[in-house]
Design an enzyme around this catalytic site. Sequence first.
Site, PDB file in Angstrom:
ATOM      1  N   HIS A 110     -28.464  -7.535-142.472  1.00 34.95           N
ATOM      2  CA  HIS A 110     -29.159  -7.454-141.185  1.00 34.95           C
ATOM      3  C   HIS A 110     -30.358  -8.400-141.104  1.00 34.95           C
ATOM      4  O   HIS A 110     -30.843  -8.685-140.009  1.00 34.95           O
ATOM      5  CB  HIS A 110     -29.580  -6.016-140.875  1.00 34.95           C
ATOM      6  CG  HIS A 110     -30.740  -5.508-141.683  1.00 34.95           C
ATOM      7  ND1 HIS A 110     -30.594  -4.707-142.794  1.00 34.95           N
ATOM      8  CD2 HIS A 110     -32.077  -5.670-141.528  1.00 34.95           C
ATOM      9  CE1 HIS A 110     -31.778  -4.401-143.282  1.00 34.95           C
ATOM     10  NE2 HIS A 110     -32.710  -4.983-142.525  1.00 34.95           N
ATOM     11  N   ASP A 130     -24.158  -3.987-146.050  1.00 34.43           N
ATOM     12  CA  ASP A 130     -25.429  -4.609-145.648  1.00 34.43           C
ATOM     13  C   ASP A 130     -25.962  -5.558-146.718  1.00 34.43           C
ATOM     14  O   ASP A 130     -27.150  -5.546-147.052  1.00 34.43           O
ATOM     15  CB  ASP A 130     -26.465  -3.544-145.327  1.00 34.43           C
ATOM     16  CG  ASP A 130     -27.625  -4.105-144.493  1.00 34.43           C
ATOM     17  OD1 ASP A 130     -27.453  -5.196-143.914  1.00 34.43           O
ATOM     18  OD2 ASP A 130     -28.687  -3.463-144.439  1.00 34.43           O
ATOM     19  N   SER A 177     -36.992  -5.460-146.216  1.00 35.31           N
ATOM     20  CA  SER A 177     -35.537  -5.438-146.315  1.00 35.31           C
ATOM     21  C   SER A 177     -35.035  -6.598-147.161  1.00 35.31           C
ATOM     22  O   SER A 177     -35.429  -7.747-146.968  1.00 35.31           O
ATOM     23  CB  SER A 177     -34.909  -5.510-144.915  1.00 35.31           C
ATOM     24  OG  SER A 177     -35.208  -4.359-144.174  1.00 35.31           O
TER      25      SER A 177
END
Length: 458
Positions: A172, A222, A300
Amino acid sequence: IHKFQENKANMQAGRCLHHELLAKQSSCSGNLLPYSRLQNTRKATSFCSALEKQDQYAASSSEVEKTIGRRSLHLGMAATLPLTASLLKAPSSQAEPLTLEQVTPKIVPTTQLTSREEQLINVFDTNTYSVVNIFDITIRGRAAAVPEVDVPEGNGSGVVWDQQGNIVTNYHVLGSVLKGLGPNALKAAAGPPRVARVTVLGTDGVQQTYDGVLVGADKSRDLAVVKINAPPEQLRPVTLGQSAPLRVGQQVLAIGCPFGFDHTLTTGVVSGLNREVQSVVGSIIPGGIQTDAAINPGNSGGPLLDSAGHLVGINTAIFTNTGTSVGVGFAIPGDMVTRIVPQLISNGRVVRPSLGIQVASPAVAARLNVTDGALVQLVVPGGAAQRAGLLPTRRGLTGIITGDVIKELNGVQIKAPPDLSRVLDELQIGQQVPLKVLRAADDKAQQEVTLLAELASE
């Protein structure tokens, strides 16, 4: 004064002094010096002279006046006048200014670091060079006579995987550019597309930014890999650890670039294990690690480390109502990362083993009174499940017959559909695995059946 009047012999000589004393009493607001008997005019004159000196310094010597007041002058004229002369001094000059040393408080020496602090510092110093800052690059369409423009969209972290320049991050983080490239981006004749700018902190302490090209991506977990053309000596790969032995309460550390603040360290503990994590791109990641280490936008793709500095997860999501950390963060387990990343580097994609089935959603399973295990809703024709003899949910003579409910795969208990996905991720294509299922008959009775399936690719 009454005693003064009794001395008639000195009345005439002391009359002027009497009036002066009255005037002094008024001007000194009641601070007139008392006296006993004046024996002669000379003493009276000396006494008046002392009063004149007192009047000169009355404004600046109030404390002196109190000192030579009534208590001291009861001793008599002979004792009073020397005391007055010694105490009545000219006011002192202006005070000297204070020095820096006088106004600086005492500074306490730094105490010795605790063993825990030294351990945290060593882990950070060792692993901060393995963490990079990643900016998503979105390529705008080219207008007439206008060159191509690169616009930074996303901002996240990444981990140096090897000295060949492979960088691991979240899918992402690059979601905007990957969505625009489509599923066949790696098959383009022009070669791997440029998708990111990667800033690396070299071992010499100097940061440099490189273009990152796409190597591979796995949206369902992811994860993504980009590659930079950096000198091998400037890259320090992270040390891989294991996530399976993690225990709740174990200390963990997160390093990343929250809100663009690069190389930020936060600490916490493992708050939970085997969580179902819904990623930003909507996929469900089984076996997630929950931690209270602060994870914010920009973290992230960064590493989750154990107290020894080994990679045990990739930070991926937070649970929040405000958009910032509230102490509930999640990481992709390190064991899953070490299985997926080599496939992305080698093939550009992940080929997972599959049973060739569609598992019923929790809502459908609940309507069919299945609360434990993974209910088989559909079986792919010619797939591993059909060859093994698994039965789907179907319509019988008495109504809908529930399909086989998988209770165990390769010796691991299956309590929910995510458990099935997690176990399959740990197996290999072509591997033969035993299954234990609950099978329903037309009369609604159930029996346990053991089957053997050979896993195929998805």
